[in-house]
Design a protein around this motif. Structure first.
Motif, PDB file in Angstrom:
ATOM      1  N   SER A  86       0.859  -1.192   0.000  1.00 31.57           N
ATOM      2  CA  SER A  86       0.000   0.000   0.000  1.00 31.57           C
ATOM      3  C   SER A  86       0.890   1.235   0.000  1.00 31.57           C
ATOM      4  CB  SER A  86      -0.899   0.013   1.235  1.00 31.57           C
ATOM      5  OG  SER A  86      -1.861  -1.006   1.155  1.00 31.57           O
ATOM      6  N   ASP A  98       1.294   5.595  -0.693  1.00 36.63           N
ATOM      7  CA  ASP A  98       0.743   6.928  -0.914  1.00 36.63           C
ATOM      8  C   ASP A  98       1.417   7.542  -2.144  1.00 36.63           C
ATOM      9  OD1 ASP A  98      -0.955   6.917   1.313  1.00 36.63           O
ATOM     10  OD2 ASP A  98       0.707   7.439   2.645  1.00 36.63           O
ATOM     11  N   LYS A  99       0.930   8.694  -2.542  1.00 35.27           N
ATOM     12  CA  LYS A  99       1.566   9.406  -3.639  1.00 35.27           C
ATOM     13  C   LYS A  99       3.007   9.723  -3.246  1.00 35.27           C
ATOM     14  CE  LYS A  99       1.291  13.702  -6.316  1.00 35.27           C
ATOM     15  NZ  LYS A  99       0.547  14.976  -6.524  1.00 35.27           N
ATOM     16  N   PRO A 135      -2.585   7.574  -4.218  1.00 33.97           N
ATOM     17  CA  PRO A 135      -2.591   6.432  -3.295  1.00 33.97           C
ATOM     18  C   PRO A 135      -3.154   5.177  -3.969  1.00 33.97           C
ATOM     19  CG  PRO A 135      -3.407   8.398  -2.202  1.00 33.97           C
ATOM     20  CD  PRO A 135      -3.279   8.749  -3.648  1.00 33.97           C
ATOM     21  N   ASN A 168      10.654   3.783   1.779  1.00 35.81           N
ATOM     22  CA  ASN A 168      10.392   5.204   1.558  1.00 35.81           C
ATOM     23  C   ASN A 168      11.711   5.885   1.232  1.00 35.81           C
ATOM     24  OD1 ASN A 168       7.480   5.603   2.171  1.00 35.81           O
ATOM     25  ND2 ASN A 168       8.090   4.712   4.139  1.00 35.81           N
TER      26      ASN A 168
END
Length: 448
Positions: free
Chosen positions: A228, A230-231, A310, A330
């Motif tokens: 999952s 996010d932008k 997302p 990330n």
């Protein structure tokens, strides 16, 4: 659709040199009234089977350099899909597989892919057997055993090359391997067309009994990880693994339930059939297309992934995450954990020692030199050469010279005139531990 509305499909299989192309030519020239679309698959870089099929009104689609039961399944689905756009042009489909193909996964396509299942019905699997060489092939190849086991009709071909006693013994052996199949004897694949077409013979229950995992497709990838995101921009890191590259397709909007994973897997089969774009360390991995990650240099590699909104992405990777220690981060270095993962039945692998040598050369060939070269090659390596085929441009002859052979048996004859076609030579040899460079040099010495 019911069976009367769906297009019947016959899978034509058989080990290398068993006579598939000869039977195909007979079918295409018979006055049976059917409009047949032919799909051919070849093992090797040079596809020449289409050139060996005689002129006919039928359309022939060729897939080369792959096994139709593995990554080329996506190519098969694509061609069948394109055929349906021209539904009024044909009313029967013949799929001729490479001689190294296990027919089980080919047949799977007509049951596990919803779109294909709705439009096509598997009429039967016809397996050709080379009476002169099947004993040694069964001892060295799992594929030849599978081809016989899945057959609805077994064509015991080349019966003129063995005596009646051996034929009876062979037929009994084939019946012991597959008691449900009809066995038909033939010379040069000369059999009635109605013995191989419109059989309505393929039995799914029989296939499941033979292979309980029949409806579990083989895939060109082993592992899927769901994340999952996010932008933003993310890092994907990989260690060195068993291969210098790793193929992968990243899907957007990927749910974790089994139905969605299966749908994503079937979609990725089509993507894996496309030529992969090479992505080097430091580059961005595009979403939704087939790519190969370049991993040949030592050390850990970093690639990037950019997400515009997302979503949950699915990484459909050629190898498992453990083999390359795949991790997603990330940009700040924090690890992103998987939402879920799924292992798939990976495609089968052929004998690593078996390969093909393809030779393409312009120019004319000296007949005496060519026959001398072939003679020496077969005397030294004939046992290891499963199959050879091709056509050459003989000096002083206005016609193509076509040759085909199995092990130490080879046959050649003049074919149609060259006409306006460029005179060139195309040869394919399939066998075990072939010395490509030596074979290329040997043939080039035959050129004038």
């Amino acid at each position: 659709m019911n069976d009367t509305q769906r297009v019947p499909v016959t899978i034509l299989t058989g080990f290398l040199g068993s006579g598939k192309t000869t039977l195909l030519n007979r079918i295409l020239t018979e006055a049976h009234g059917k409009r047949i679309a032919v799909i051919e698959n070849e093992y090797g870089e040079v596809g020449i089977d289409q050139a060996l099929v005689i002129d006919a009104d039928e359309e022939i689609f060729e897939m080369s350099n792959g096994c139709i039961c593995c990554t080329v399944r996506g190519d098969l689905i694509r061609i069948l899909g394109n055929l349906m756009k021209r539904r009024d042009k044909f009313d029967y489909v013949l799929v001729e597989t490479t001689g190294l193909a296990d027919p089980g996964p080919v047949a799977q396509t007509f049951f596990v892919d919803d779109e294909i299942r709705d439009e096509f019905s598997l009429d039967g699997i016809v397996t050709l057997v080379d009476a002169a060489h099947i004993d040694q092939q069964l001892g060295r190849s799992d594929e030849s055993t599978e081809q016989i086991a899945f057959a609805d009709v077994v064509v015991l071909n080349k019966t003129d090359l063995v005596n009646d006693e051996k034929l009876d013994r062979l037929e009994n052996r084939l019946r012991d391997m597959n008691r449900m199949a009809q066995v038909v004897r033939s010379k040069q694949a000369d059999i009635p067309v109605d013995s191989v077409l419109n059989l309505s013979a393929f039995d799914l229950d029989k296939a499941l009994k033979r292979r309980p995992t029949f409806l579990e497709p083989e895939y060109p990838f082993e592992w899927t990880g769901i994340y999952s995101l996010d932008k933003g921009r993310y890092k994907i890191s990989l260690d060195e693994g068993p291969d210098p590259v790793m193929s992968i397709v990243i899907t957007p909007n990927q749910s974790v339930d089994d139905a969605s994973l299966r749908e994503g897997a079937e979609w990725c089969v089509r993507q894996y059939a496309e030529t992969a774009s090479i992505i080097h360390p430091g580059e961005v991995i595009p979403i939704g297309i087939h790519v190969s990650l370049e991993l040949s240099s030592p050390g850990r590699k970093i690639f990037y992934l950019e997400v515009k909104a997302p979503t949950q992405v699915g990484l459909y990777a050629q190898h498992t995450a453990e083999e390359f220690n795949v991790q997603l981060f990330n940009v700040d270095g924090s690890t992103i954990k998987q939402e879920a993962e799924r292992m798939w039945v990976a495609q089968h692998e052929h004998d690593d020692e078996v390969g093909s040598v393809s030779i393409e050369r312009d120019g004319d060939v000296d007949s005496e030199r060519f026959h001398a070269w072939i003679g020496v090659l077969l005397s030294e390596r004939g046992v290891d050469i499963f199959r050879m085929k091709g056509f050459i441009s003989l000096a002083g002859d206005s016609r193509r010279f076509v040759f085909q052979g199995v092990h130490m048996l080879v046959d050649g004859q003049p074919d149609r005139p060259w006409g306006d076609m460029p005179r060139r030579n195309q040869l394919v040899f399939i066998g075990r531990n072939l010395d490509e460079e030596t074979m290329r040099q040997g043939f080039e010495a035959c050129l004038i």
